[in-house]
Write a protein that holds these residues in place. Structure first.
Motif, PDB file in Angstrom:
ATOM      1  N   GLY A 108     -91.320 -31.876  10.331  1.00 60.64           N
ATOM      2  CA  GLY A 108     -92.518 -31.188  10.781  1.00 60.64           C
ATOM      3  C   GLY A 108     -92.444 -29.678  10.760  1.00 60.64           C
ATOM      4  O   GLY A 108     -93.377 -29.013  11.219  1.00 60.64           O
ATOM      5  N   VAL A 109     -91.356 -29.111  10.246  1.00 65.98           N
ATOM      6  CA  VAL A 109     -91.181 -27.653  10.248  1.00 65.98           C
ATOM      7  C   VAL A 109     -91.357 -27.073   8.847  1.00 65.98           C
ATOM      8  O   VAL A 109     -92.132 -26.134   8.641  1.00 65.98           O
ATOM      9  N   TRP A 110     -90.649 -27.635   7.867  1.00 68.36           N
ATOM     10  CA  TRP A 110     -90.676 -27.108   6.499  1.00 68.36           C
ATOM     11  C   TRP A 110     -91.845 -27.732   5.725  1.00 68.36           C
ATOM     12  O   TRP A 110     -91.663 -28.361   4.688  1.00 68.36           O
ATOM     13  N   ASN A 111     -93.041 -27.538   6.229  1.00 68.29           N
ATOM     14  CA  ASN A 111     -94.249 -28.087   5.619  1.00 68.29           C
ATOM     15  C   ASN A 111     -95.008 -26.992   4.883  1.00 68.29           C
ATOM     16  O   ASN A 111     -95.070 -25.847   5.350  1.00 68.29           O
ATOM     17  N   PRO A 119     -98.443 -17.891  10.109  1.00 66.73           N
ATOM     18  CA  PRO A 119     -97.523 -18.249  11.201  1.00 66.73           C
ATOM     19  C   PRO A 119     -96.856 -19.586  10.911  1.00 66.73           C
ATOM     20  O   PRO A 119     -97.415 -20.445  10.237  1.00 66.73           O
ATOM     21  N   ARG A 120     -95.635 -19.759  11.412  1.00 65.00           N
ATOM     22  CA  ARG A 120     -94.867 -20.987  11.192  1.00 65.00           C
ATOM     23  C   ARG A 120     -94.475 -21.597  12.528  1.00 65.00           C
ATOM     24  O   ARG A 120     -94.426 -20.915  13.552  1.00 65.00           O
ATOM     25  N   ASP A 145     -86.721 -19.357   6.347  1.00 61.15           N
ATOM     26  CA  ASP A 145     -86.115 -18.508   5.330  1.00 61.15           C
ATOM     27  C   ASP A 145     -87.148 -18.217   4.230  1.00 61.15           C
ATOM     28  O   ASP A 145     -87.750 -19.145   3.683  1.00 61.15           O
ATOM     29  N   PRO A 146     -87.375 -16.960   3.874  1.00 61.16           N
ATOM     30  CA  PRO A 146     -88.334 -16.640   2.804  1.00 61.16           C
ATOM     31  C   PRO A 146     -88.047 -17.349   1.485  1.00 61.16           C
ATOM     32  O   PRO A 146     -88.962 -17.530   0.666  1.00 61.16           O
ATOM     33  N   ALA A 147     -86.799 -17.747   1.258  1.00 63.39           N
ATOM     34  CA  ALA A 147     -86.465 -18.459   0.020  1.00 63.39           C
ATOM     35  C   ALA A 147     -87.181 -19.801  -0.081  1.00 63.39           C
ATOM     36  O   ALA A 147     -87.285 -20.364  -1.175  1.00 63.39           O
ATOM     37  N   GLU A 148     -87.681 -20.319   1.036  1.00 65.74           N
ATOM     38  CA  GLU A 148     -88.381 -21.597   1.031  1.00 65.74           C
ATOM     39  C   GLU A 148     -89.874 -21.444   0.755  1.00 65.74           C
ATOM     40  O   GLU A 148     -90.572 -22.440   0.554  1.00 65.74           O
ATOM     41  N   LEU A 149     -90.369 -20.216   0.767  1.00 69.51           N
ATOM     42  CA  LEU A 149     -91.817 -20.001   0.654  1.00 69.51           C
ATOM     43  C   LEU A 149     -92.187 -19.755  -0.805  1.00 69.51           C
ATOM     44  O   LEU A 149     -92.452 -18.638  -1.223  1.00 69.51           O
ATOM     45  N   GLY A 150     -92.214 -20.823  -1.589  1.00 71.50           N
ATOM     46  CA  GLY A 150     -92.453 -20.704  -3.020  1.00 71.50           C
ATOM     47  C   GLY A 150     -93.662 -21.461  -3.520  1.00 71.50           C
ATOM     48  O   GLY A 150     -93.746 -21.778  -4.711  1.00 71.50           O
ATOM     49  N   ALA A 151     -94.615 -21.741  -2.637  1.00 70.78           N
ATOM     50  CA  ALA A 151     -95.782 -22.535  -3.046  1.00 70.78           C
ATOM     51  C   ALA A 151     -96.880 -21.691  -3.680  1.00 70.78           C
ATOM     52  O   ALA A 151     -97.832 -22.255  -4.243  1.00 70.78           O
ATOM     53  N   LEU A 157    -102.957 -25.885   8.466  1.00 70.13           N
ATOM     54  CA  LEU A 157    -103.940 -24.970   7.888  1.00 70.13           C
ATOM     55  C   LEU A 157    -103.886 -23.668   8.687  1.00 70.13           C
ATOM     56  O   LEU A 157    -104.233 -23.659   9.870  1.00 70.13           O
ATOM     57  N   GLY A 158    -103.418 -22.623   8.043  1.00 69.02           N
ATOM     58  CA  GLY A 158    -103.295 -21.348   8.733  1.00 69.02           C
ATOM     59  C   GLY A 158    -102.327 -21.388   9.890  1.00 69.02           C
ATOM     60  O   GLY A 158    -102.488 -20.656  10.872  1.00 69.02           O
ATOM     61  N   GLY A 159    -101.309 -22.227   9.788  1.00 70.59           N
ATOM     62  CA  GLY A 159    -100.326 -22.339  10.841  1.00 70.59           C
ATOM     63  C   GLY A 159    -100.690 -23.308  11.942  1.00 70.59           C
ATOM     64  O   GLY A 159     -99.875 -23.569  12.840  1.00 70.59           O
ATOM     65  N   ARG A 160    -101.877 -23.862  11.909  1.00 67.76           N
ATOM     66  CA  ARG A 160    -102.327 -24.804  12.928  1.00 67.76           C
ATOM     67  C   ARG A 160    -102.402 -26.210  12.351  1.00 67.76           C
ATOM     68  O   ARG A 160    -102.623 -26.388  11.158  1.00 67.76           O
ATOM     69  N   ILE A 161    -102.250 -27.190  13.203  1.00 67.06           N
ATOM     70  CA  ILE A 161    -102.274 -28.585  12.755  1.00 67.06           C
ATOM     71  C   ILE A 161    -103.709 -28.985  12.410  1.00 67.06           C
ATOM     72  O   ILE A 161    -104.593 -28.973  13.272  1.00 67.06           O
TER      73      ILE A 161
END
Length: 631
Positions: A314-317, A340-341, A346-352, A400-404
């Motif tokens: 539920g974190v690395w979504n 927001p997360r 880690d910024p290395a995971e933000l590749g979408a 969506l925008g950091g919210r569920i």
């Protein structure tokens, strides 16, 4: 042959004599290879442009906002030293390739089968590591992986695209935000050769695409082509086991999505024989891959393996807005994602990120070409595959925008499956990115073929905007701090095979320099065993751990390391007891690097503490102070 699109009418012209029909010269191997060589050269220039900072200093810098780089440099050096030991010119005490006590020497060693050991590349690059060092080997991978990923994707795209659109679209994958972001510390996840070649193998076994050499009258078991495809596919998967099992597991999920899309939208292109060929070829590949993986699978059941899910769910979504909001690799980015997360990532995971123009172009291409066009079938298959994998990449819950936005997503099914539940959904965007660029490549080919049409020109403009929006910026490198001692005098001071405790000790912190003690050990050629370490394992107290357990001295220093508290009294009975315990457990030396970037305390605090607690160092030069305990 069953083609995924209309036949390619381009060819090399031959000649004819008067009154004779024209004939065609088959292109020579050199003629076929020449465009690929030029393409590779252009890709190399692109990689040097993006990673020019490490190309300028390959032995002293790395690109990363974390310190996972130290982990991979350690494993690259470790694999090279294991091979050197086998060949008879290493120190002889490095340990096994997949299980070793060179790290976490007091806590049971490290199970490399559960860690990102890059064992496959460590062996391949061993000569480079022996000559130039593990940092150079690491940076060579960083420079090579965008090129290799683009070439592998181009091989796939050439099954259904002309050369130019295939090359352009494939470069979009190789230099995508996913790849460039993961190269900021996670080269195992940026090696993307296996996913596109898996899709290529599926198409080849099904006999779909441009090229085919199937003999309908020959038994499949006697088909040399099937055995070659299955064997090559198996070796590809077998090697992937020793680079990243997570990418392999993600490729399995993506392949299921691809096969489902093929079954629905490509059912008119193949016969029952095609599925039999796919089944037989996959069986051959699976057997070969499992044979290759036996050492790794056996080691996975060995000591110090994690006993639970490696990361919390539920974190690395992937947020629904991630594809349109630039993250760190893109030149349009401010350097960080504005979303927001649930917890810091880690910024290395933000590749979408792929950009709004690319998504808009993909929608227009699907709407325009998915019906009654020569490209209808590949567009449908690529779009359906991308949507299915993209839904999984959103994870569970859907954000969506950091919210569920939705409490449970499709990925919840994956989280319930053992082993597969260790996949981080964010990392599945690799596969949806490949599918997206397949759609964009098809649209580019159509637009180039119909460029006299106004709508084709409009699409070309949109595709150019998409390319501009996703261009990666040149990546910034930071220096790797290595005291001269580890490259010069260590052999004279520390006997081979000694057990050493290093300050600052490696910690599982997502910031540069946090684990550079691991780099020092790797640069030294693994002359000693390190008590600390950054790795995935377990302990009697915890089912999953990320670093070596604290010894008695670490416990006393914990407050100074994590909370900024003053150093403990070096003359206290507690400190004396902790030093005695280190001696009793077999620690031979303490090595302090006083000028290390993340050493806690004030200037000289650690040196004064160890001088008082242990005694004068036996060596104090070249950036270290060495204290002897085994006397």
């Amino acid at each position: 042959m069953r083609s995924l699109q209309a036949a390619d009418s381009s060819h090399q012209k031959g000649s004819r004599s008067e009154g004779r029909e024209p004939f065609l010269y088959a292109p020579t191997a050199r003629a076929r290879l020449r465009p690929w060589l030029w393409y590779t050269l252009i890709l190399c220039v692109g990689s040097l442009t993006v990673f020019g900072s490490v190309a300028a200093d390959p032995s002293g810098s790395v690109v990363a906002s974390n310190d996972d780089t130290s982990l991979f440099i350690w494993w690259l050096g470790h694999g090279a030293q294991v091979l050197a030991d086998i060949l008879g010119f290493g120190p002889g005490a490095t340990g096994g390739l997949l299980y070793t006590e060179s790290m976490n020497a007091l806590g049971g060693g490290v199970n490399g089968a559960w860690n990102t050991s890059l064992a496959g590349f460590a062996i391949l690059l061993a000569p480079v590591t022996w000559v130039a060092g593990p940092i150079v080997s690491y940076n060579l991978l960083i420079l090579a992986f965008p090129v290799l990923g683009s070439l592998a994707t181009a091989v796939l795209f050439r099954r259904f695209l002309d050369r130019l659109p295939a090359f352009i679209a494939a470069a979009g994958v190789g230099f995508s935000s996913y790849v460039i972001a993961q190269l900021g510390g996670h080269p195992n996840l940026a090696y993307i050769v296996t996913p596109p070649l898996t899709a290529w193998a599926i198409l080849a076994l099904l006999d779909l695409g441009r090229a085919t050499q199937v003999d309908p009258g020959r038994s499949l078991l006697r088909s040399r082509r099937l055995w070659l495809l299955g064997g090559g596919f198996g070796l590809l998967l077998g090697f992937q086991f020793y680079v990243s099992t997570e990418i392999l597991a993600g490729t399995f999920l993506a392949a299921l999505c691809f096969l489902a899309s093929l079954a629905v939208f490509g059912r008119r292109l193949y016969r029952a024989r095609s599925w039999v060929a796919l089944g037989l070829g996959s069986a051959v590949a699976g057997c070969i891959a499992m044979l290759c993986a036996i050492p790794l699978l056996v080691t996975m059941s060995g000591p110090n393996a994690p006993q639970g899910a490696i990361r919390p769910h539920g974190v690395w979504n992937t947020d629904l807005l991630d594809p349109i909001l630039p993250a760190a690799p893109a030149w349009l980015s401010s350097g960080v994602s504005p979303l927001p997360r649930i917890m810091e990532i880690d910024p290395a995971e933000l590749g979408a990120y792929v950009g709004a123009p690319a998504l808009a172009a993909a929608v227009l291409i699907v709407l325009g070409l998915a019906h009654r066009s020569a490209h209808a079938v590949p567009v449908r298959i690529a779009a359906a595959t991308g949507i299915l994998v993209g839904l999984l990449a959103l994870g569970s819950p859907i954000l969506l925008g950091g919210r569920i936005a939705l409490a449970t997503g499709p990925f919840a099914l994956i989280e319930a499956i053992p082993v597969l539940n260790n996949i981080l959904p964010m990392r599945l965007v690799l596969h949806s990115t490949i599918a997206l660029f397949a759609v964009l490549g098809i649209g580019l080919q159509w637009a180039l073929s119909h460029r006299k049409l106004l709508r084709a020109r409009a699409l070309l403009i949109l595709l150019v905007l998409a390319a501009v929006a996703i261009l990666p910026a040149p990546q910034t490198a930071h220096e790797v701090t290595v005291p001269d001692f580890y490259e010069h005098s260590i052999a004279e001071v520390i006997p081979a095979g000694s057990v050493v405790k290093t300050f600052p000790r490696p910690l599982a912190w997502a910031e540069p320099h946090a684990d550079e003690a691991m780099v020092w050990q790797s640069v030294s050629g693994f002359r000693y065993h390190e008590t600390g370490g950054y790795f995935i394992g377990s302990s009697p107290e915890s089912p999953v751990t990320y670093s070596a357990p604290e010894d008695a001295l670490d416990e006393l220093l914990h407050g100074s390391v994590f909370d900024g508290e003053p150093m403990p009294d070096a003359d206290s009975p507690e400190v004396a007891s902790a030093i005695a315990e280190l001696r009793e457990t077999g620690v031979d030396f303490i090595v302090l690097a006083p000028e290390a970037p993340l050493l806690p305390g004030g200037d000289g605090d650690y040196a004064a503490f160890l001088d008082a607690a242990v005694g004068d160092p036996i060596f104090a030069d070249e950036g270290v102070r060495v204290y002897r305990l085994d006397q």
